[in-house]
Scaffold this active site. Structure first.
Site, PDB file in Angstrom:
ATOM      1  N   TYR B 143      55.408  45.753  56.069  1.00  0.00           N
ATOM      2  CA  TYR B 143      54.087  45.768  56.390  1.00  0.00           C
ATOM      3  C   TYR B 143      53.500  47.131  56.324  1.00  0.00           C
ATOM      4  O   TYR B 143      52.188  47.280  56.532  1.00  0.00           O
ATOM      5  CB  TYR B 143      54.080  45.221  57.685  1.00  0.00           C
ATOM      6  CG  TYR B 143      54.264  43.936  58.034  1.00  0.00           C
ATOM      7  CD1 TYR B 143      55.423  43.323  57.648  1.00  0.00           C
ATOM      8  CD2 TYR B 143      53.313  42.978  58.918  1.00  0.00           C
ATOM      9  CE1 TYR B 143      55.583  41.966  57.942  1.00  0.00           C
ATOM     10  CE2 TYR B 143      53.496  41.661  58.926  1.00  0.00           C
ATOM     11  CZ  TYR B 143      54.848  41.379  58.292  1.00  0.00           C
ATOM     12  OH  TYR B 143      55.061  39.875  58.680  1.00  0.00           O
ATOM     13  N   LYS B 190      68.917  41.691  59.603  1.00  0.00           N
ATOM     14  CA  LYS B 190      69.849  40.996  58.500  1.00  0.00           C
ATOM     15  C   LYS B 190      70.714  42.275  57.976  1.00  0.00           C
ATOM     16  O   LYS B 190      70.630  42.592  56.649  1.00  0.00           O
ATOM     17  CB  LYS B 190      68.675  40.453  57.423  1.00  0.00           C
ATOM     18  CG  LYS B 190      69.306  39.857  56.140  1.00  0.00           C
ATOM     19  CD  LYS B 190      69.808  38.553  56.762  1.00  0.00           C
ATOM     20  CE  LYS B 190      70.647  37.620  55.724  1.00  0.00           C
ATOM     21  NZ  LYS B 190      71.334  36.314  56.023  1.00  0.00           N
ATOM     22  N   ASP B 223      68.693  34.955  60.433  1.00  0.00           N
ATOM     23  CA  ASP B 223      68.503  33.459  60.158  1.00  0.00           C
ATOM     24  C   ASP B 223      69.053  32.618  61.246  1.00  0.00           C
ATOM     25  O   ASP B 223      68.230  31.619  61.533  1.00  0.00           O
ATOM     26  CB  ASP B 223      68.901  33.388  58.528  1.00  0.00           C
ATOM     27  CG  ASP B 223      70.452  33.917  58.669  1.00  0.00           C
ATOM     28  OD1 ASP B 223      71.139  34.304  59.570  1.00  0.00           O
ATOM     29  OD2 ASP B 223      71.030  34.017  57.461  1.00  0.00           O
ATOM     30  N   ASP B 247      57.532  38.780  63.541  1.00  0.00           N
ATOM     31  CA  ASP B 247      56.098  37.917  63.012  1.00  0.00           C
ATOM     32  C   ASP B 247      56.471  36.530  62.936  1.00  0.00           C
ATOM     33  O   ASP B 247      55.969  35.688  63.774  1.00  0.00           O
ATOM     34  CB  ASP B 247      55.859  38.462  61.588  1.00  0.00           C
ATOM     35  CG  ASP B 247      54.548  37.942  61.303  1.00  0.00           C
ATOM     36  OD1 ASP B 247      53.919  37.125  62.379  1.00  0.00           O
ATOM     37  OD2 ASP B 247      53.956  38.420  60.280  1.00  0.00           O
ATOM     38  N   ASP B 251      56.318  33.471  66.315  1.00  0.00           N
ATOM     39  CA  ASP B 251      55.571  32.099  66.266  1.00  0.00           C
ATOM     40  C   ASP B 251      56.404  30.966  66.459  1.00  0.00           C
ATOM     41  O   ASP B 251      55.838  29.871  66.866  1.00  0.00           O
ATOM     42  CB  ASP B 251      54.855  32.050  64.711  1.00  0.00           C
ATOM     43  CG  ASP B 251      53.832  32.845  64.684  1.00  0.00           C
ATOM     44  OD1 ASP B 251      53.057  33.503  65.464  1.00  0.00           O
ATOM     45  OD2 ASP B 251      52.955  32.476  63.613  1.00  0.00           O
TER      46      ASP B 251
END
Lengths: 501, 501
Positions: B143, B190, B223, B247, B251
């Site tokens: 980002y 990750k 994941d 992010d 959600d």
């Protein structure tokens, strides 16, 4: 529910298929017993399919193959084009590499497919309607594994997205959707933030969509898309997305389907493909004849479809659905309402006994006996790639600079003086935030600074001018850690602007 | 459920708090009416809190501020340290920038907090037990917005992860957990793939964990972690993660909680903070007095806690819970079992009428009147950063090369000849896969090649040697598009190895 297998809609005796051999690796843990079960079903349903056993996993690691497989596997997969693989135990530490990552990279297995289906009411799920296939790009993105530590404080990973990479995965998703009677392909990206990289993926999706007018398309931002997958997965059909997003999304879809233990997967490349269950090698229950062979069996069904052997694929898949319906369940899915808890071997025999039956409540499948080549080489006629005219228009030089106070104005003044006649310093950013000129005191400054040098004149940016700039920076005692050239392509800016630029 | 508000455990009359002013922006769409509702509740519960109105959103865009706010907002937020913000409508196209991205970047709002809570049985949810706070790093990762197109086919985005950035978000997560009586912090990365960047985040997490022995810690791969958030969110308490993962994860958590319309958020920096609802400006229902002010109200509660005004925060939050219990619901959550469908204004009045009540079935809250400074500056005593000894040991040069056939052996031979006495060519990769020496025919080769040049001798890699290498490459008619220097830090390799290296 009847315990006695009654043929409902008997299949015609399958016509003989051409002989074909596939490579088979039984893997570790429960691998040998589920592989034996799956092969017994394949032999019953597709007698002209042969198997060449290959070694992968612990035995290979122990014989010194750090990647978990040796030259024999590469030769077999190259010869036969297809590998059916049992689950692998990757030893911890010591430089052992994941078999999947190694195979994916060396064989160019660019598409990872994960169908996620609910088998309500026979297998518990929160979302009875889910029947989605995630098509995940498998080679690019931050998974290319290119990382550099650049200063005391800053670490970098490259996210690489390529047009050919986007084209072949998106083309594959559409071809897959068409071959399997799917109606919609959803593309997920984060192109509101990553306008160049994710923007390319989205753009290529929009370019291919008109070639498939029979398939509906939509695009979602990955954060909302993943959230919708968690709460209303029924709304999705085929989803195509980038590597990292697909990694997360496919795990979410498998979990909400409730059938991760039954989930198959494929890794498909231009010349070969690998099929395997999603689950692991479960060494704790190995050798007890209680493991569920369904994930590997459904992977074998995907393999048959991939090879154009639709008739045996249809027979096996429907027999398997009927076995589930008949309540013959292995221990992992056995529950109140199941008819009987069966072992690995008995489950396989039950599927074989139902090879001429179809499910009565679950939806039956009917795979077409398509030409496999249409799926295996979806990119043979990829979009012609127009070669854009590239022009060098400047360079971003990244510095490791840690002078006490870390005052961007100090650094700015020094870099202005070094720009020379070919360049001008347009700005300095720290972690992407502009700190010179006109920075704000609230910005955290690390020891890593990006200095943007646009060309001062029309043609003044040259590789030689960049090399000379690097020499001036070194002579000034400053530490340039990397460069990124700035280009236009057909006159269009090929780099992102900084906040406030 | 009783419709008549009965005081259950009356709060003591709050002692007078010091006067304090906050900046308030009502925003667009439903913003003005929900802001009015929220301010009426704040005035009733916290009489010594003042408000300075500032302009943000459409009015600012229309007056030419491309970032959606002007200098007055920056001055007000700098003066007061806090902004309570209504939802914004960002105009489409035309270079308008998101207010949130702009504020986050310019003010250094490094922590994004998203509490996700179920209000079962008063608000529908699949997961009644969810009560999780996502602490998302807000400035780094992909980002940072640094993207470069480097060839006809290849686009790149930089993922930047910094030690100070990791330290302050992880420290914030632990401080937040402690201040709010949370028991566990889960870190998600990750790092099995991105060993340097995500590995740093995980490592810093492990460094800070022992400073908070009262808080349990765990690490999950993102994941699996996101999938678990989708199906068993009850197992999480506080989660801290990198920008992109956060992010997506926030959600997912908000959706599975079922209360996205009620969800608050904060964006917290070293010197200032911004509080706002997660939902948007809903222009279709603006001006009708039907919007639910709860998301912004709960954001205001977070603001009060942040300011150390725990007593009014507790009163408002409990009154709001009691209002929900009493079945006074705005249209968005009104359903069978609700007592009455109320408008925005009436809902606010109902909360005010219950300021001395606590919920009877939902869990009541009790915010401590803590010293706000402990939360606002969690990094004041960050870990001392040991400065490692950095040594230049080589360089990766990336070429745009598109000779017909794209034969890596051709390119390898040319680059070997250009390495010069200071370097040797160790390998060439394409999208991270080794293609020279000993490449495989299955590897898709784009027009973008990474050539790794380790130093030939102990001290032969210098900035001057790199500049000279670039000149030789240019003279040979080859097109170097970027460089990444290779360093060791305290003798440890600071760059990833390629497959097979």
């Amino acid at each position: 529910m009847s315990m006695i297998a009654q043929p409902v809609a008997p299949e015609p005796t399958p016509r003989s298929l051409p002989s074909r051999t596939v490579a088979v690796a039984e893997g570790d843990g429960i691998g040998p017993e589920i592989t034996a079960a799956v092969l017994s079903i394949l032999r019953a349903a597709d007698p002209t399919l042969g198997f060449e056993p290959v070694v992968v996993g612990l035995k290979a690691y122990e014989s010194g193959a750090m990647a978990g497989f040796g030259a024999d596997l590469m030769q077999a997969i190259t010869r036969h084009g297809v590998l059916l693989k049992g689950p692998i135990t990757t030893p911890q530490g010591g430089g052992f590499k994941s078999v999947n990552v190694s195979l994916r990279k060396t064989l160019g297995l660019y598409a990872n497919l994960r169908p996620c289906v609910a088998y309500h009411p026979f297998v518990q799920t929160l979302h009875p309607g889910i029947d989605v296939v995630i098509v995940r790009e498998n080679e690019e993105d931050t998974y290319a594994g290119i990382e550099h530590r650049q200063s005391n404080e800053v670490y970098q990973c490259l996210k690489l997205i390529t047009r050919p990479g986007c084209e072949r995965i998106i083309r594959y998703a559409f071809e897959y959707a068409r071959a399997h009677g799917r109606r919609k392909v959803t593309c997920m990206t984060k192109d509101n933030i990553m306008k160049l990289t994710d923007g390319l993926f989205h753009k290529v999706f929009d370019e291919f969509a008109p070639l498939y007018p029979d398939i509906a398309t939509e695009h979602m931002i990955i954060d909302i898309g993943t959230a919708k997958m968690a709460v209303s997965p029924e709304r999705f059909d085929v989803v195509v997305t980038l590597n990292l997003y697909g990694d997360i999304l496919s795990d979410v879809a498998a979990e909400v389907a409730g059938s991760i233990g039954l989930a198959p997967s494929s890794n498909v490349g231009q010349t070969c493909a690998m099929f395997e269950a999603v689950h692991g090698s479960a060494p704790d229950i190995a050798g007890q004849d209680i493991a569920n062979p369904s994930g590997m069996l459904l992977s074998a069904v995907m393999m048959l479809v991939h090879l154009g052997r639709g008739a045996p694929a249809t027979r096996i898949h429907n027999a398997w659905l009927r076995t589930l319906e008949d309540g013959l369940h292995t221990a992992d899915i056995f529950r109140e309402g199941s008819a009987r808890c069966v072992g690995t071997r008995e489950f396989a025999d039950a599927v074989i006994a139902r090879l001429d039956q179809r499910p009565e409540r679950l939806a039956a499948v009917d795979y077409p006996a398509q030409d496999p080549e249409s799926l295996v080489h979806p990119t043979a006629d990829a979009m012609p790639c127009r070669v854009a005219t590239k022009q060098l228009v400047g360079v971003d030089v990244f510095l490791n600079w840690d002078q006490p106070g870390r005052d961007a104005n100090d650094l700015g003044a020094r870099m202005e003086a070094l720009a020379g006649p070919q360049f001008r310093l347009s700005l300095i950013t720290n972690r992407g935030v502009k700190v010179y000129p006109d920075g704000l005191p609230q910005t955290l400054c690390t020891d890593h600074w990006r200095c943007r040098f646009p060309a001062a004149g029309e043609d003044s940016a040259t590789p030689y001018a960049i090399a000379a700039l690097l020499v001036r920076i070194a002579e000034a005692g400053l530490d340039a850690v990397k460069t990124e050239n700035l280009y236009t392509f057909d006159g269009e800016r090929g780099y992102s602007q900084a906040q406030g630029e």
